[in-house]
Design a protein around this motif. Sequence first.
Motif, short mmCIF file in Angstrom:
data_model
loop_
_atom_site.label_atom_id
_atom_site.label_comp_id
_atom_site.label_asym_id
_atom_site.label_seq_id
_atom_site.Cartn_x
_atom_site.Cartn_y
_atom_site.Cartn_z
N PHE A 31 28.85 -46.49 -17.91
CA PHE A 31 29.29 -46.99 -16.61
C PHE A 31 30.15 -45.97 -15.87
CE2 PHE A 31 27.97 -51.15 -18.22
CZ PHE A 31 27.43 -51.72 -17.07
N HIS A 34 28.40 -43.30 -14.04
CA HIS A 34 27.79 -43.72 -12.78
C HIS A 34 28.85 -44.15 -11.76
CE1 HIS A 34 23.59 -43.47 -14.08
NE2 HIS A 34 23.99 -43.93 -15.25
N VAL A 66 30.63 -57.74 -17.91
CA VAL A 66 29.55 -57.30 -18.79
C VAL A 66 29.88 -57.76 -20.19
CG1 VAL A 66 28.31 -55.33 -19.75
CG2 VAL A 66 29.04 -55.27 -17.36
N LEU A 107 20.65 -49.15 -21.35
CA LEU A 107 21.70 -49.42 -20.38
C LEU A 107 21.87 -48.30 -19.35
CD1 LEU A 107 23.88 -51.42 -19.49
CD2 LEU A 107 25.47 -50.26 -21.05
N ASP A 108 21.75 -47.05 -19.78
CA ASP A 108 21.95 -45.93 -18.84
C ASP A 108 20.94 -46.01 -17.70
OD1 ASP A 108 23.18 -43.56 -17.92
OD2 ASP A 108 21.57 -42.36 -18.80
N VAL A 111 21.80 -49.07 -15.43
CA VAL A 111 22.94 -48.88 -14.52
C VAL A 111 22.55 -47.92 -13.39
CG1 VAL A 111 25.34 -48.11 -14.31
CG2 VAL A 111 24.61 -49.39 -16.33
N GLU A 112 21.77 -46.89 -13.72
CA GLU A 112 21.30 -45.97 -12.68
C GLU A 112 20.49 -46.72 -11.63
OE1 GLU A 112 18.49 -41.98 -12.15
OE2 GLU A 112 19.13 -42.60 -14.16
N MET A 114 20.69 -49.95 -11.07
CA MET A 114 21.57 -50.93 -10.43
C MET A 114 22.33 -50.32 -9.25
SD MET A 114 24.60 -53.24 -12.14
CE MET A 114 25.84 -51.91 -12.07
N SER A 119 18.10 -53.72 -8.96
CA SER A 119 18.34 -54.80 -9.91
C SER A 119 18.42 -56.07 -9.09
CB SER A 119 19.64 -54.57 -10.69
OG SER A 119 20.75 -54.64 -9.82
#
Length: 284
Positions: A31, A34, A66, A107-108, A111-112, A114, A119
């Motif tokens: 997180f 980002h 989260v 997850l990486d 999040v990118e 998102m 998302s």
Amino acid sequence: MQASNIKKIGVLLRPSTPELKSSYFKLEKIFKNHGIDVYLDSISGAMIDIMGTEFDALCMHVDALVTLGGDGTLISAVRRSFKYDIPVLGVYAGSLGFLADVNLDELDEFVENMVRGKSRVDERSVLEVRIVSENDERKMYAFNDMVLTRPSVSNMIHIETLVDGKAFNTYYGDGVIVATPTGSTAYNVSAGGPVLFPLSKVFVLTPICPHSLTQRPVVLPGEFSIEMKTPEPRALVIIDGQDMHELDKNQSVHIKLATRTAKLIHREEFNYFDVLKQKLRWGE
């Protein structure tokens, strides 16, 4: 809020799982890489020897929560944070959940996507449950279900049920489940209730081991309200399988859909039916 606008998150870890410490550091790094600030809940922090922030203060400070664990961790977070109206993302540590559907290894990329607006935030119905007596009222929220049941396995329970103030049914058996569409795949489906599409604005009443075979599950529109009471001296109200409250014969339980919804962050391509088929092994 759009998920792409999230700049600060609060993290909750599955309780009694200190081995999640290394996973937390991995999540935190992703997180932060980002541009998103990360804050840890104080109870989770104490578990892994890191200073955290008290939960209510955390919810007031962050844009989203989260959870790192499973569906139970996410359900608890949704219920506890419901009054703050912030979205929740479930990252699963273990096997895929119905709700926590993003793996730490994914997850990486998630999040990118998102932060780029790729998302979505789904809105899920929540039950507002009030235990009412002559001089008092206690309000709670259930994300999955509310169960009214007997306090002892040796006895059955009578439950008088009204819908919008009119007599509807009297259940006699082990109890009754009132489930949201999200909770329809939990205790409800084990008791023979229907699977409901999770974004529906309905809820379902499902009797538990009824004395009469004519007692069947009933799906009701979301604008209806339910009242339940019992002549038994004691009964139990169980919220999401996590909180338990005693009910006496002078009290009643009032249930309706809350005016607000719970907000879950998902992958843009998230498909509920794919999860359903995988979890329930349909088509095998």
